[in-house]
Design a protein around this motif. Structure first.
Motif, PDB file in Angstrom:
ATOM      1  N   MET A 173       0.846  -1.199   0.000  1.00 14.72           N
ATOM      2  CA  MET A 173       0.000   0.000   0.000  1.00 14.72           C
ATOM      3  C   MET A 173       0.880   1.248   0.000  1.00 14.72           C
ATOM      4  SD  MET A 173      -3.171   1.164   0.244  1.00 14.72           S
ATOM      5  CE  MET A 173      -4.049   2.636   0.747  1.00 14.72           C
ATOM      6  N   ILE A 174       0.604   2.162  -0.908  1.00 16.51           N
ATOM      7  CA  ILE A 174       1.343   3.425  -0.960  1.00 16.51           C
ATOM      8  C   ILE A 174       0.562   4.452  -0.144  1.00 16.51           C
ATOM      9  CG2 ILE A 174       2.216   5.255  -2.468  1.00 16.51           C
ATOM     10  CD1 ILE A 174       2.402   3.159  -4.698  1.00 16.51           C
ATOM     11  N   GLU A 175       1.124   4.907   0.966  1.00 16.41           N
ATOM     12  CA  GLU A 175       0.451   5.832   1.878  1.00 16.41           C
ATOM     13  C   GLU A 175       0.290   7.215   1.252  1.00 16.41           C
ATOM     14  OE1 GLU A 175      -0.736   8.196   5.275  1.00 16.41           O
ATOM     15  OE2 GLU A 175      -1.164   6.183   4.528  1.00 16.41           O
ATOM     16  N   PHE A 176       1.365   7.713   0.644  1.00 19.56           N
ATOM     17  CA  PHE A 176       1.273   9.023  -0.013  1.00 19.56           C
ATOM     18  C   PHE A 176       2.412   9.157  -1.021  1.00 19.56           C
ATOM     19  CE2 PHE A 176       3.919   9.792   3.770  1.00 19.56           C
ATOM     20  CZ  PHE A 176       5.026  10.410   3.214  1.00 19.56           C
ATOM     21  N   LEU A 177       2.257  10.146  -1.891  1.00 18.92           N
ATOM     22  CA  LEU A 177       3.314  10.525  -2.822  1.00 18.92           C
ATOM     23  C   LEU A 177       3.661  11.985  -2.552  1.00 18.92           C
ATOM     24  CD1 LEU A 177       1.882   9.020  -6.137  1.00 18.92           C
ATOM     25  CD2 LEU A 177       3.752   8.077  -4.772  1.00 18.92           C
ATOM     26  N   ARG A 178       4.956  12.284  -2.477  1.00 16.03           N
ATOM     27  CA  ARG A 178       5.387  13.668  -2.305  1.00 16.03           C
ATOM     28  C   ARG A 178       6.244  14.045  -3.503  1.00 16.03           C
ATOM     29  NH1 ARG A 178       7.263  13.766   2.883  1.00 16.03           N
ATOM     30  NH2 ARG A 178       5.226  14.435   3.624  1.00 16.03           N
ATOM     31  N   GLY A 179       5.768  14.995  -4.257  1.00 14.31           N
ATOM     32  CA  GLY A 179       6.495  15.402  -5.451  1.00 14.31           C
ATOM     33  C   GLY A 179       5.811  16.581  -6.116  1.00 14.31           C
ATOM     34  N   LYS A 180       6.102  16.788  -7.405  1.00  8.61           N
ATOM     35  CA  LYS A 180       5.556  17.931  -8.138  1.00  8.61           C
ATOM     36  C   LYS A 180       4.501  17.481  -9.141  1.00  8.61           C
ATOM     37  CE  LYS A 180       9.699  20.829  -7.776  1.00  8.61           C
ATOM     38  NZ  LYS A 180      10.722  21.600  -8.528  1.00  8.61           N
ATOM     39  N   VAL A 181       3.377  18.183  -9.152  1.00  7.03           N
ATOM     40  CA  VAL A 181       2.338  17.920 -10.145  1.00  7.03           C
ATOM     41  C   VAL A 181       2.807  18.524 -11.464  1.00  7.03           C
ATOM     42  CG1 VAL A 181      -0.062  18.328 -10.809  1.00  7.03           C
ATOM     43  CG2 VAL A 181       0.513  17.939  -8.412  1.00  7.03           C
ATOM     44  N   THR A 182       2.992  17.673 -12.455  1.00  8.74           N
ATOM     45  CA  THR A 182       3.544  18.142 -13.732  1.00  8.74           C
ATOM     46  C   THR A 182       2.519  18.127 -14.874  1.00  8.74           C
ATOM     47  OG1 THR A 182       4.321  15.904 -14.274  1.00  8.74           O
ATOM     48  CG2 THR A 182       5.865  17.369 -13.129  1.00  8.74           C
ATOM     49  N   TYR A 183       1.396  17.446 -14.662  1.00  3.21           N
ATOM     50  CA  TYR A 183       0.408  17.349 -15.737  1.00  3.21           C
ATOM     51  C   TYR A 183      -0.970  17.106 -15.129  1.00  3.21           C
ATOM     52  CZ  TYR A 183      -1.754  15.817 -20.136  1.00  3.21           C
ATOM     53  OH  TYR A 183      -2.567  15.707 -21.233  1.00  3.21           O
ATOM     54  N   ILE A 184      -1.984  17.739 -15.719  1.00  8.22           N
ATOM     55  CA  ILE A 184      -3.359  17.583 -15.237  1.00  8.22           C
ATOM     56  C   ILE A 184      -4.272  17.262 -16.404  1.00  8.22           C
ATOM     57  CG2 ILE A 184      -5.330  18.747 -14.156  1.00  8.22           C
ATOM     58  CD1 ILE A 184      -3.368  20.463 -12.593  1.00  8.22           C
ATOM     59  N   GLU A 185      -5.083  16.227 -16.241  1.00  7.50           N
ATOM     60  CA  GLU A 185      -6.099  15.850 -17.233  1.00  7.50           C
ATOM     61  C   GLU A 185      -7.459  15.876 -16.548  1.00  7.50           C
ATOM     62  OE1 GLU A 185      -7.286  15.094 -20.007  1.00  7.50           O
ATOM     63  OE2 GLU A 185      -5.636  14.949 -21.419  1.00  7.50           O
ATOM     64  N   THR A 186      -8.509  15.556 -17.303  1.00  9.78           N
ATOM     65  CA  THR A 186      -9.869  15.626 -16.745  1.00  9.78           C
ATOM     66  C   THR A 186     -10.120  14.592 -15.644  1.00  9.78           C
ATOM     67  OG1 THR A 186     -10.647  14.222 -18.552  1.00  9.78           O
ATOM     68  CG2 THR A 186     -10.895  16.602 -18.818  1.00  9.78           C
ATOM     69  N   GLU A 187      -9.364  13.488 -15.645  1.00  8.66           N
ATOM     70  CA  GLU A 187      -9.597  12.438 -14.648  1.00  8.66           C
ATOM     71  C   GLU A 187      -8.406  12.174 -13.742  1.00  8.66           C
ATOM     72  OE1 GLU A 187     -10.875   8.927 -16.663  1.00  8.66           O
ATOM     73  OE2 GLU A 187     -12.886   9.692 -17.034  1.00  8.66           O
ATOM     74  N   PHE A 188      -7.250  12.695 -14.094  1.00  8.58           N
ATOM     75  CA  PHE A 188      -6.064  12.349 -13.311  1.00  8.58           C
ATOM     76  C   PHE A 188      -5.028  13.457 -13.330  1.00  8.58           C
ATOM     77  CE2 PHE A 188      -5.301  10.774 -17.639  1.00  8.58           C
ATOM     78  CZ  PHE A 188      -4.049  11.314 -17.919  1.00  8.58           C
ATOM     79  N   ILE A 189      -4.050  13.299 -12.426  1.00 12.04           N
ATOM     80  CA  ILE A 189      -2.864  14.153 -12.433  1.00 12.04           C
ATOM     81  C   ILE A 189      -1.643  13.248 -12.584  1.00 12.04           C
ATOM     82  CG2 ILE A 189      -3.898  15.921 -10.969  1.00 12.04           C
ATOM     83  CD1 ILE A 189      -2.226  14.775  -8.617  1.00 12.04           C
ATOM     84  N   VAL A 190      -0.534  13.840 -12.988  1.00  8.46           N
ATOM     85  CA  VAL A 190       0.745  13.129 -12.983  1.00  8.46           C
ATOM     86  C   VAL A 190       1.646  13.853 -11.987  1.00  8.46           C
ATOM     87  CG1 VAL A 190       2.802  12.484 -14.286  1.00  8.46           C
ATOM     88  CG2 VAL A 190       0.540  12.353 -15.373  1.00  8.46           C
ATOM     89  N   ILE A 191       2.154  13.090 -11.019  1.00 11.34           N
ATOM     90  CA  ILE A 191       3.034  13.672 -10.013  1.00 11.34           C
ATOM     91  C   ILE A 191       4.426  13.059 -10.151  1.00 11.34           C
ATOM     92  CG2 ILE A 191       2.169  12.020  -8.280  1.00 11.34           C
ATOM     93  CD1 ILE A 191       2.740  14.220  -6.166  1.00 11.34           C
ATOM     94  N   ASP A 192       5.418  13.930 -10.261  1.00  9.47           N
ATOM     95  CA  ASP A 192       6.809  13.521 -10.443  1.00  9.47           C
ATOM     96  C   ASP A 192       7.454  13.333  -9.066  1.00  9.47           C
ATOM     97  OD1 ASP A 192       9.574  13.410 -10.800  1.00  9.47           O
ATOM     98  OD2 ASP A 192       9.568  14.808 -12.470  1.00  9.47           O
ATOM     99  N   VAL A 193       7.796  12.075  -8.760  1.00  7.75           N
ATOM    100  CA  VAL A 193       8.480  11.765  -7.501  1.00  7.75           C
ATOM    101  C   VAL A 193       9.859  11.219  -7.846  1.00  7.75           C
ATOM    102  CG1 VAL A 193       8.415  10.429  -5.364  1.00  7.75           C
ATOM    103  CG2 VAL A 193       6.269  11.200  -6.404  1.00  7.75           C
ATOM    104  N   ASN A 194      10.875  12.027  -7.612  1.00 10.76           N
ATOM    105  CA  ASN A 194      12.258  11.631  -7.922  1.00 10.76           C
ATOM    106  C   ASN A 194      12.399  11.123  -9.355  1.00 10.76           C
ATOM    107  OD1 ASN A 194      13.101  12.234  -5.289  1.00 10.76           O
ATOM    108  ND2 ASN A 194      12.470  10.205  -4.555  1.00 10.76           N
TER     109      ASN A 194
END
Length: 202
Positions: free
Chosen positions: A1-22
């Motif tokens: 289980m992944i508790e959380f992601l800490r990084g930068k939001v680099t892309y946003i779509e209508t249903e999702f985001i992309v977060i850059d973690v390392n």
């Protein structure tokens, strides 16, 4: 289980985001991805729920652990899947949803996409009285309860704004009439009609 992601939001779509973690991009499904727009390219924490099926593994993201806990509770309701649970949480106001469940407010719950009368009744049957961690804040001061009551009205306004954007109206046009709209307590359709009337006058 992944508790959380800490990084930068680099892309946003209508249903999702992309977060850059390392330098690894995680695709995370969200109820309202555009709420992350103000943090584009900034380091943030997104709390996640990992949903595993035979044919897919998906991550769902939330701004708080509270939102994620309510998402998990909604998944326990017969007839509610991840997509339906996300739609209910898209307003970003978990306490308001819980208040509607505790008060058996079917009318409020059926406003969400994919929730009919039968599903709303099932949500109430399955969850009423079973959300103690969310109930306490609902019965604090009168001022706080007034705020929660107002937040229900704002769900209609938020949905009306999204509908106006879908019709092609720009944020700049909508923002000009928002002060007038915020004075009213109306249905989604009434908000849209009022906004169109105001914009046509300008």
């Amino acid at each position: 289980m992944i508790e959380f992601l800490r990084g930068k939001v680099t892309y946003i779509e209508t249903e999702f985001i992309v977060i850059d973690v390392n330098n690894t991009g995680y695709l995370v499904y969200c109820g309202n991805p555009y709420q992350f727009q103000e943090w584009m390219d900034e380091t943030i924490t997104v709390y996640t729920y990992q949903h595993v099926r035979e044919d897919a593994i998906k991550l769902f993201g939330f701004l708080s652990r509270e939102e994620r806990r309510l998402f998990e509770k909604l998944l326990q309701v017969s007839g509610i899947g991840p997509k339906g649970a996300l739609a209910i949480l898209a307003s970003g106001k978990p306490a308001t949803v819980v208040q509607a469940i505790e008060e058996e407010d079917e009318k409020f719950l059926v406003r969400f996409p994919g929730v009919g009368k039968k599903t709303a009744r099932q949500i109430i049957l399955d969850l009423k009285g079973k959300l103690p961690e969310f109930i306490a804040p609902l019965f604090q001061t009168e001022e706080e309860n007034d705020t929660l009551s107002f937040s229900r009205e704002s769900v209609n306004l938020d949905e009306a704004v999204e509908a106006l954007k879908a019709l092609g109206y720009a944020d700049k046009e909508i923002n000009k009439v928002m002060p007038e709209l915020k004075k009213e307590d109306m249905t989604i359709d009434a908000y849209i009609k009022k906004a169109l009337q105001l914009m046509l006058r300008r």
